[in-house]
Each structure stands twice: as C-alpha cells, then as structure tokens.
Design an enzyme around this catalytic site. Structure first.
Site, PDB file in Angstrom:
ATOM      1  N   ASP A 242      -8.306   0.700   6.337  1.00  0.00           N
ATOM      2  CA  ASP A 242      -6.992   1.345   6.406  1.00  0.00           C
ATOM      3  C   ASP A 242      -6.936   2.244   7.630  1.00  0.00           C
ATOM      4  OD1 ASP A 242      -4.619   2.644   5.892  1.00  0.00           O
ATOM      5  OD2 ASP A 242      -5.272   3.610   4.039  1.00  0.00           O
ATOM      6  N   GLY A 243      -6.055   1.882   8.562  1.00  0.00           N
ATOM      7  CA  GLY A 243      -5.848   2.712   9.745  1.00  0.00           C
ATOM      8  C   GLY A 243      -6.047   1.932  11.032  1.00  0.00           C
TER       9      GLY A 243
ATOM     10  N   HIS B 220       0.862  -1.188   0.000  1.00  0.00           N
ATOM     11  CA  HIS B 220       0.000   0.000   0.000  1.00  0.00           C
ATOM     12  C   HIS B 220       0.899   1.239   0.000  1.00  0.00           C
ATOM     13  CE1 HIS B 220      -3.830   2.026   0.958  1.00  0.00           C
ATOM     14  NE2 HIS B 220      -3.155   2.771   1.826  1.00  0.00           N
TER      15      HIS B 220
ATOM     16  N   GLY C  75      -3.610  10.810   7.364  1.00  0.00           N
ATOM     17  CA  GLY C  75      -2.534  11.785   7.546  1.00  0.00           C
ATOM     18  C   GLY C  75      -1.330  11.164   8.244  1.00  0.00           C
TER      19      GLY C  75
HETATM   20  C1  DX5 Z   1      -3.142   6.908   6.997  1.00  0.00           C
HETATM   21  C2  DX5 Z   1      -2.771   6.042   5.816  1.00  0.00           C
HETATM   22  C3  DX5 Z   1      -2.604   4.625   6.197  1.00  0.00           C
HETATM   23  C4  DX5 Z   1      -1.536   4.370   7.198  1.00  0.00           C
HETATM   24  C5  DX5 Z   1      -1.958   3.212   8.057  1.00  0.00           C
HETATM   25  O1  DX5 Z   1      -3.214   8.218   6.600  1.00  0.00           O
HETATM   26  O2  DX5 Z   1      -3.750   6.103   4.806  1.00  0.00           O
HETATM   27  O3  DX5 Z   1      -2.435   3.788   5.072  1.00  0.00           O
HETATM   28  O4  DX5 Z   1      -0.296   4.102   6.620  1.00  0.00           O
HETATM   29  O5  DX5 Z   1      -1.053   3.112   9.053  1.00  0.00           O
HETATM   30  P1  DX5 Z   1      -1.319   2.351  10.425  1.00  0.00           P
HETATM   31  O6  DX5 Z   1      -1.483   0.914  10.072  1.00  0.00           O
HETATM   32  O7  DX5 Z   1      -0.070   2.658  11.179  1.00  0.00           O
HETATM   33  O8  DX5 Z   1      -2.556   2.951  11.010  1.00  0.00           O
HETATM   34 ZN    ZN Z   2      -3.677   4.436   3.030  1.00  0.00          ZN
END
Ligand code: DX5
Ligand code: ZN
Length: 217
Positions: A178-179, A36, A145
């Site tokens: 995601d997140g 990703h 972010g």
């Molecule tokens: C956040 C991003 C994510 C992020 C997820 O703004 O879109 O893809 O890299 O990271 P983690 O898994 O650390 O929440």
């Molecule tokens: Zn992302």
C-alpha cells in the site's frame, strides 16, 4: 512456492469525496473485486479521512469486498463500528500500544477477516507474534497519511522476508502492499511475494482502468 491469486484494491481515498458513489462506480466498472478504505485519525497519521457512516453508506451501494485499513491510535475502540458498517476485512497497525491479539480476535468474532499493518520504519519482526492469527499482512510502502507519495524501494526486502515466513510457517495470509503502487511497481512487489495491491492515485489517474487492472502483474 505457494501463491495466492492477485487482487487489486483501489483506494477510494484518491476518489472524489464530494461524489463517492461515482468513485465507487469507477472502481466497480474496472472489474476490481476489492475496495480499500483508508481511515485516518489525525493523530496516528497527520491527516483525516472519513468514518464508519461513510463506510455504511457505501455498503448500501456496493457489493465489493470492503478492505478497511485503520490508521488509528485506538483502533480497538472502532472495530465494532467498522464491522457493523459492512467491512469484510479490518486491518490494524502494529505500532500503537493496545491489545493487538485481543483486537484481532474481536475482528474475527465480528465475522470479518483481520489484518496487521506495519509502517516503513517498523521492523518486519514486530509482526511475528500475529502471523498465525491474521488473514492479511499490509506492508506500507510509503509513510501513511497521504496518497500520491513515491514507493519506497527499500520495502522490497521486507516483503520478501514476510513472504519467506509465510512459506516456512505454511501460512496463507494475503500479502498486501500500500503506497505508490502502479502496475510496474506491483510487478516488482509480486516478484517478492506480494499478492494484494492497493492503488489510489495511479488507479484514478489511469485512463483505461480495466487495462490498469489487467496489466497489474
Ligand atoms: C496512505 C494510504 C494508502 C493510499 C495509497 O496513507 O494508506 O492506502 O491511499 O495511495 P497511493 O496509491 O496514492 O499511494
Ligand atoms: Zn491504506
């Protein structure tokens, strides 16, 4: 209920940006088939990450599926650059004002899969006009972010609702979260219908990355 197979997409955002080729190798060695790529403009989100040149250079060293997530106010201006850089899929956000249907169409014309993403505060209904067009829906489970934030529980019903629409409309887009994702939370999202899991911080922190992948759901 129809279900896609499960995919882990480790986010290289949480890798070592002074040595991204090493981070890519860590992702490949885990057995993941996707990576990703989080692209941030310092405007739609309050942070900057990296651009098409880094994606193109990573493309030269990896055969993984490049899942590019554009967190930009003007994604329409960068589709060609990220497609040419070697993205396999390009996901755009529903929140900014621009021609979303035209941009999704352009992504497909350039040979990539296309996705629509929505922030935690955005109603699920806002993506309804795009569901028939997309290969992937990305539900942000933190405010985008920064990596390393806590998963927002209140996103579980949103995942379930989008999954219901997928079944009702007989569509087969992937449902990505995601997140704040780790194996335990992934399981809860999977129960609501998610099949594609982005993990940055938890993935890079895991001592045994293969076990992380296998323990996903
Ligand atoms: C956040 C991003 C994510 C992020 C997820 O703004 O879109 O893809 O890299 O990271 P983690 O898994 O650390 O929440
Ligand atoms: Zn992302």
């Amino acid at each position: 209920m129809k279900r896609n197979d499960i995919i882990l997409a480790p986010s290289i955002l949480a890798g070592n940006h002074a040595n991204l080729s090493e981070s890519m190798k860590i992702i490949e060695d885990s057995g993941a088939s996707w990576v990703h790529l989080d692209i941030m403009d310092g405007h739609f989100v309050p942070n900057l990450s990296f651009g098409p040149k880094i994606v193109a250079d990573l493309r030269k060293i990896s055969k993984l599926f490049f899942d590019t997530h554009l967190m930009l106010d003007n994604p329409q201006d960068f589709i060609e650059a990220f497609a040419k850089a070697g993205s396999n899929s390009i996901t755009i956000h529903v929140e900014p004002e621009y021609d979303k249907l035209g941009t999704l169409k352009e992504i497909k014309q350039l040979g990539c899969a296309c996705g629509i993403a929505l922030n935690p505060g955005t109603n699920a209904e806002s993506i309804l006009p795009y569901l028939e067009e997309v290969d992937l829906v990305l539900v942000m489970t933190v405010q985008p972010g920064y990596g390393g934030q806590a998963f927002r529980e209140e996103m579980l019903p949103k995942i379930a609702k989008i999954n219901e629409w997928r079944t009702e409309k007989d569509l087969d887009f992937r449902l990505e979260v995601d997140g704040g994702i780790n194996p335990e939370i992934a399981k809860r999202c999977w129960e609501e219908g998610a099949d594609t899991f982005v993990a940055g911080t938890a993935f890079f922190r895991a001592e045994n990355k293969k076990a992380f992948l296998e323990g996903l759901v």
